[in-house]
Design a protein around this motif. Structure first.
Motif, short mmCIF file in Angstrom:
data_model
loop_
_atom_site.label_atom_id
_atom_site.label_comp_id
_atom_site.label_asym_id
_atom_site.label_seq_id
_atom_site.Cartn_x
_atom_site.Cartn_y
_atom_site.Cartn_z
N ARG A 1 0.93 -1.01 0.21
CA ARG A 1 0.48 -0.03 -0.50
C ARG A 1 0.98 1.17 -0.55
NH1 ARG A 1 -5.47 -0.75 0.82
NH2 ARG A 1 -5.62 0.89 0.10
N VAL A 2 0.01 2.22 -0.71
CA VAL A 2 0.38 3.87 -0.81
C VAL A 2 -0.31 4.65 0.64
CG1 VAL A 2 1.63 5.12 -1.68
CG2 VAL A 2 1.58 3.43 -2.43
N ASP B 1 12.57 -8.82 3.82
CA ASP B 1 11.21 -9.39 4.30
C ASP B 1 10.36 -8.16 3.70
OD1 ASP B 1 12.79 -12.09 5.13
OD2 ASP B 1 12.55 -10.84 6.84
N VAL B 2 10.44 -6.70 4.20
CA VAL B 2 9.83 -6.25 4.36
C VAL B 2 10.28 -4.75 4.25
CG1 VAL B 2 7.43 -4.75 4.70
CG2 VAL B 2 7.91 -6.76 5.89
N ILE B 3 10.29 -3.77 3.14
CA ILE B 3 10.60 -2.52 2.61
C ILE B 3 9.82 -1.97 2.72
CG2 ILE B 3 12.13 -1.05 0.76
CD1 ILE B 3 12.93 -4.07 -0.92
N LYS C 1 6.26 -6.38 -1.54
CA LYS C 1 6.87 -6.57 0.04
C LYS C 1 6.83 -5.19 0.33
CE LYS C 1 11.73 -7.73 -1.46
NZ LYS C 1 12.76 -8.68 -1.35
N SER C 2 6.69 -3.82 -0.32
CA SER C 2 6.76 -2.94 0.43
C SER C 2 5.40 -2.06 0.71
CB SER C 2 7.14 -1.95 -0.91
OG SER C 2 7.90 -2.25 -2.12
N VAL C 3 6.20 -0.96 2.38
CA VAL C 3 4.89 0.01 2.26
C VAL C 3 5.73 1.29 2.10
CG1 VAL C 3 3.69 1.18 4.64
CG2 VAL C 3 4.24 -1.57 3.89
N VAL C 4 4.90 2.24 1.41
CA VAL C 4 5.44 3.49 0.64
C VAL C 4 4.58 4.85 1.74
CG1 VAL C 4 5.80 4.86 -1.04
CG2 VAL C 4 6.16 2.59 -0.96
#
Length: 443
Positions: free
Chosen positions: A107-108, A190-192, A219-222
């Protein structure tokens, strides 16, 4: 360990909700000065959230940033709200907690946790304090494992460790964001979690499409806040990104946290500090702007209880290519390593334009073997010999044969530069990078 942290966070939230109902915390807006709001009867600490009843009946969020006598000074989080004198001001306990959970992945969101990607509401029900959970300093583990960043020059010469804090320092247009994108693509995480603080609106879309498109987004959160938003929102975005990373670390995840940029966070705090009347100290920065950096950076690292880690990369803008700027100096003193980018190298189309002599990884000696260390030291020896005698060499004043080290540095100059070069679309793993360094510069 995570249960204890979440329990502590829940107790903090319950306490906030109880105090939220206390009538003595309800205040009245009595003044507006340069974006700052003065409120009477609102005895809440700095950093506490508030809601102000606007003239049109809507509720405007605000944050306590200081005091003037018996009055609290607030900064509104919503722009262009119709606020009037005497408006009711109520505590907002939820403002100090961050929505966390697996539903954030992919998600962003903005500084307040609202979705920007038009994918519907964020389905994450966990809570984590915006300012983090204060713990025992002895729970912070050592950096002993190598962290692959996918960039040959970094992996070989400035080897990063899992849980390290790294600053990328450069002037504008030298390649900080491009290097950060390469690191995201090559990182073993694992997570960015990425915080885009004070960026141009165009750059946010560009980052999402070119840096973390495709599988990386899974695997990202912005957390993104453009440059035209209030300074308090820029600060909240950096704190929210860090809090999300802390949550996943507490679950035993290996997290890569990127904040672009730390300088814009300091600029935001400078705006607030000067508005509150803080005296400008070094180059116009009040003390609160400089103290913000260690508070933010120290939240990253290894958690020896959960086994998780936050490997953090912060970009630092050197205004006018001044690497002695107060923000650059403060960041360099607190991080575990720094990468300085050279405009001179970028003008020669050498990317990433890493100035090896001025860059350093403080944990490299703990995570690589002796053969690798010797090869890196040999590379640095040749690099330093050329840089220290550059003017003599270019003017023809140096006569070959006077110094064997300088002779070797001149002869192998192109080899040194070629080792730095790497396409922005390629990644090279840590083992291949170390093997290439040893093969070319091993002794």
């Amino acid at each position: 360990m995570i249960q204890a942290d979440l329990a502590r966070a829940t107790r903090l939230l319950d306490h906030m909700q109880i105090t939220n109902r206390a009538p003595r915390h309800v205040g009245r807006l009595v003044g507006h000065d340069g974006g700052m709001l003065e409120v009477t009867g609102f005895s809440r600490p700095i950093g506490a959230g508030a809601r102000i009843r606007a003239a049109d009946g809507t509720s405007v969020r605000a944050e306590v940033v200081g005091f003037r006598g018996s009055r609290a000074v607030l900064v509104p989080l919503d722009q262009d709200a119709p606020l009037e004198n005497g408006a009711r001001v109520e505590p907002d306990s939820a403002a100090n907690m961050v929505q966390v959970g697996e539903g954030l992945i992919g998600r962003v969101i903005d500084a307040m946790g609202q979705p920007l990607d038009r994918k519907g509401p964020v389905l994450a029900n966990g809570q984590w304090p915006l300012a983090g959970v204060r713990g025992n300093v002895l729970d912070r583990g050592r950096v002993l494992e190598r962290f692959d960043l996918g960039v040959r020059a970094v992996n070989a010469l400035l080897t990063a460790g899992r849980g390290q804090r790294i600053a990328i320092m450069a002037g504008s247009g030298v390649g900080k964001s491009v290097l950060m994108g390469q690191m995201i693509a090559g990182a073993e995480a694992d997570v960015i979690v990425t915080g885009l603080i004070g960026e141009r609106g165009r750059e946010v879309s560009d980052f999402l499409e070119t840096k973390i498109g495709g599988a990386l987004m899974n695997k990202s959160v912005v957390v993104a806040v453009p440059a035209d938003h209030p300074p308090v929102l820029r600060l909240r975005a950096a704190a929210r990104a860090t809090a999300i990373a802390e949550y996943f670390r507490a679950r035993g995840k290996q997290v890569l946290l990127l904040i672009d940029s730390l300088t814009r966070c300091a600029h935001a705090q400078r705006e607030i500090g000067l508005s509150l009347g803080e005296p400008p100290a070094m180059k116009g920065y009040p003390p609160s702007a400089l103290s913000l950096i260690p508070r933010l950076v120290e939240r990253a690292g290894v958690d020896s209880r959960s086994g998780g880690s936050i490997t953090a990369i912060y970009t630092v803008l050197a205004d006018g290519d001044d690497t002695d700027d107060p923000i650059v100096d403060t960041a360099r003193a607190i991080v575990d390593g720094h990468i300085v980018l050279s405009r001179h190298l970028s003008e020669q189309s050498i990317f990433p334009a890493i100035d090896v002599g001025r860059s350093l990884s403080r944990v490299m000696a703990d995570i690589v073997d002796d053969e690798h260390l010797r090869a890196a030291a040999n590379y640095r020896r040749l690099w330093a010999a050329y840089e220290e005698n550059r003017d003599l060499i270019l003017m023809g004043a140096y006569r070959p044969g006077n110094d064997p080290t300088i002779d070797e540095a001149v002869e192998r100059r192109q080899q040194l530069l070629n080792f730095l070069r790497q396409s922005s679309k390629s990644t090279l793993d840590a083992n291949s990078s170390a093997a290439a360094l040893i093969a070319e510069f091993g002794t």
